[in-house]
Design an enzyme around this catalytic site. Structure first.
Site, PDB file in Angstrom:
ATOM      1  N   ARG A  74      33.223  43.601  43.962  1.00 33.61           N
ATOM      2  CA  ARG A  74      34.322  42.656  44.196  1.00 33.61           C
ATOM      3  C   ARG A  74      35.439  43.384  44.936  1.00 33.61           C
ATOM      4  NH1 ARG A  74      39.181  41.151  40.863  1.00 33.61           N
ATOM      5  NH2 ARG A  74      39.861  39.176  41.738  1.00 33.61           N
ATOM      6  N   HIS A 118      44.337  38.656  47.518  1.00 33.87           N
ATOM      7  CA  HIS A 118      44.762  39.526  46.414  1.00 33.87           C
ATOM      8  C   HIS A 118      46.141  40.066  46.786  1.00 33.87           C
ATOM      9  CE1 HIS A 118      43.047  42.004  42.861  1.00 33.87           C
ATOM     10  NE2 HIS A 118      44.331  42.296  42.929  1.00 33.87           N
ATOM     11  N   GLU A 163      44.630  35.942  40.500  1.00 33.15           N
ATOM     12  CA  GLU A 163      45.802  35.884  39.629  1.00 33.15           C
ATOM     13  C   GLU A 163      47.022  35.197  40.253  1.00 33.15           C
ATOM     14  OE1 GLU A 163      46.664  39.724  37.947  1.00 33.15           O
ATOM     15  OE2 GLU A 163      44.687  39.926  37.061  1.00 33.15           O
ATOM     16  N   ASN A 287      40.293  37.636  34.368  1.00 34.51           N
ATOM     17  CA  ASN A 287      40.808  39.007  34.292  1.00 34.51           C
ATOM     18  C   ASN A 287      41.483  39.171  32.941  1.00 34.51           C
ATOM     19  OD1 ASN A 287      39.966  39.266  36.908  1.00 34.51           O
ATOM     20  ND2 ASN A 287      41.998  39.593  37.784  1.00 34.51           N
ATOM     21  N   TYR A 289      43.083  42.112  30.183  1.00 32.88           N
ATOM     22  CA  TYR A 289      43.459  43.495  29.859  1.00 32.88           C
ATOM     23  C   TYR A 289      43.970  43.636  28.435  1.00 32.88           C
ATOM     24  CZ  TYR A 289      42.850  44.600  34.733  1.00 32.88           C
ATOM     25  OH  TYR A 289      42.290  44.798  35.962  1.00 32.88           O
ATOM     26  N   GLU A 352      37.818  41.239  36.112  1.00 28.82           N
ATOM     27  CA  GLU A 352      38.555  42.500  35.956  1.00 28.82           C
ATOM     28  C   GLU A 352      38.709  42.791  34.476  1.00 28.82           C
ATOM     29  OE1 GLU A 352      42.418  42.994  37.845  1.00 28.82           O
ATOM     30  OE2 GLU A 352      41.677  42.050  39.674  1.00 28.82           O
TER      31      GLU A 352
HETATM   32  C1  FCB Z   1      45.564  42.996  37.742  1.00 28.52           C
HETATM   33  C2  FCB Z   1      45.414  43.003  39.253  1.00 28.52           C
HETATM   34  C3  FCB Z   1      44.777  44.239  39.801  1.00 28.52           C
HETATM   35  C4  FCB Z   1      45.185  45.477  39.048  1.00 28.52           C
HETATM   36  C5  FCB Z   1      45.051  45.295  37.562  1.00 28.52           C
HETATM   37  C6  FCB Z   1      45.399  46.503  36.754  1.00 28.52           C
HETATM   38  O1  FCB Z   1      46.657  42.210  37.413  1.00 28.52           O
HETATM   39  O2  FCB Z   1      44.644  41.906  39.675  1.00 28.52           O
HETATM   40  O3  FCB Z   1      45.087  44.303  41.158  1.00 28.52           O
HETATM   41  O4  FCB Z   1      46.433  45.849  39.424  1.00 28.52           O
HETATM   42  O5  FCB Z   1      45.824  44.221  37.147  1.00 28.52           O
END
Ligand code: FCB
Length: 439
Positions: A74, A118, A163, A287, A289, A352
């Site tokens: 990707r 992006h 995002e 995505n 985290y 992600e």
């Molecule tokens: C996300 C983004 C990516 C990267 C990660 C850590 O928000 O899509 O570009 O910065 O965080």
């Protein structure tokens, strides 16, 4: 824990974060070039001017992908390489770079997964008003059509936006991201026009398998009190449903529209916009985290959550990565289960997931993070969630936006002096997961 055959294992990057070569082959500045040149915006005064120099070193990077056994790569296409002014003339040298990249990826048995946007908006479009202006959505669809015509014979899976929450709210409300504006009403207009751009772009790419990538999270109230639950509803609304509902259900969530009433009346939504935004979608990119724990309180500083001034972000008491994000793989499982039950028709890909740590090549903490989150994915699959793939963020250490180069997310270490690549332990670990098809 097996994912079964056909599960897609990939890694992700984005153009401005790795390519460098910002003034090569006709590329002109994007909002990120401008933002980086503004003193005080980026930690350490870093810029993406060289980054990992992927523009020149992509053959080596693709060879690394192959050695890891990646099924998909990707990456994102830089709009200012393809249409340096954001409209009009097409720069063939920019398209040629992506032709070469895609061909190299395919020759190595890897599926290319381009994202069209992006975050590197051509600066002239921001000068004309940026995403708060409806015209930017029309320009985006035109650009999508150009890229699709150039690569559609060899690329099947297309992601429109990465995002849009960040583009809209960090770009136009907090000002922490390019273009650095602090205008709440403009940020909501930006969100709408990003989504409109997504829908128009989907329509401009006939025959493509189309997705959108959202940064979604699992939001929990600090206590069971009505006030904390309302805080969680608000943040879930702004972070998740404001994007999911128009794309998948062709409507804006009425409670969020009400929460935003002090900021905007949504008068910018024109007839049929929601129909356009809800264009048929083939997959949803997720995505993830970190989870969010919120409560009723006084927010400090300019909030990205426009219209949620009485929400405070609480400490969940968990370990954090070096960027300060709490680690909670359970949040990913809860999110995937929720998406599967609230939006059941759409197949999911984690586009992600990853962690920043200061450790260099022996990155046990990153392995632990990834292991926990891949386990959460396995559990989701076992519970029937239509999860079809997982992309680690990121293939390479790279330019982490306002944090500059200080935060390293890569499976592969990049020495920013020599640009030498070194495979980290986490990459070896990931290659073994791919080989075994699971944990
Ligand atoms: C996300 C983004 C990516 C990267 C990660 C850590 O928000 O899509 O570009 O910065 O965080």
């Amino acid at each position: 824990m097996s994912f079964g055959p056909g599960f897609l294992w990939g890694a992700a990057t984005s153009s401005y974060q790795i390519e460098g070569a910002v003034a090569v082959d006709g590329r002109l500045p994007s909002i990120w070039d401008t933002f980086c040149a503004t003193p005080g915006k980026i930690d350490g005064g870093d810029t993406g001017a060289v980054a990992a120099d992927h523009y020149h070193r992509y053959p080596e990077d693709v060879a690394i992908m192959r050695s890891l056994g990646l099924g998909a790569y990707r990456f994102s296409v830089a709009w200012p390489r393809v249409q340096p002014l954001g409209s009009g003339a097409v720069e063939q040298r920019g398209l040629d770079f992506y032709r070469r990249l895609v061909d190299t990826v395919l020759d190595n048995g890897i599926q290319p997964w381009p994202t069209l946007y992006h975050w590197d908006l051509p600066q002239p479009l921001e000068d004309a008003g940026g995403w708060p202006e409806r015209d930017t959505a029309l320009r985006f669809a035109e650009y999508a059509q150009i890229v699709h015509e150039a690569l559609g014979d060899r690329v099947t899976h297309w992601t429109t936006l990465n995002e849009p929450w960040c583009s809209a709210f960090l770009g136009y409300a907090t000002g922490r991201h390019a273009p650095g504006r602090q205008d709440p009403a403009a940020s909501v207009r930006a969100a709408h026009h990003l989504l409109l751009g997504h829908g128009l772009a989907a329509r401009a790419m006939p025959g493509a398998s189309v997705g959108i990538t959202l940064n979604l999270t699992h939001v929990t109230p600090g206590t069971r009190s009505a006030a904390d639950q309302d805080a969680a509803r608000r943040i879930d609304g702004l972070q998740n449903r404001l994007f999911l509902d128009p794309v998948l259900l062709a409507e804006y969530p009425s409670d969020v529209v009400e929460d935003l009433a002090r900021v905007t009346d949504f008068g910018f939504v024109q007839e049929d916009d929601l129909k356009t935004i809800a264009a048929p979608l083939d997959f949803l990119g997720v995505n993830y985290y970190s989870p969010m724990l919120v409560g009723h309180g006084t927010s400090t500083g300019p909030s990205a959550y426009v219209g949620s001034e009485h929400v405070t972000h609480l400490d969940g008491g968990r370990a954090r990565t070096s960027i300060g994000w709490e680690i909670d793989a359970r949040g990913l499982l809860d999110l995937l289960l929720r998406l599967d039950s609230d939006y059941p028709a759409i197949p999911l890909h984690v586009t992600e997931n990853g962690a920043a740590f200061d450790d260099e090549v022996h990155d046990a903490a990153r392995i632990a993070y990834l292991d926990g989150h891949v386990r959460a994915c396995a559990e989701a699959v076992a519970r029937g969630v239509r999860l079809r793939g997982y992309f680690a963020w990121s293939l390479l250490d790279n330019f982490e936006w306002s944090y500059g180069y200080a935060q390293r997310f890569g499976l592969v270490h990049v020495d920013y002096q020599t640009l030498e690549r070194t495979i980290k332990d986490s990459a070896h670990w990931y290659a073994a997961v791919i080989r075994r098809g699971g944990l």
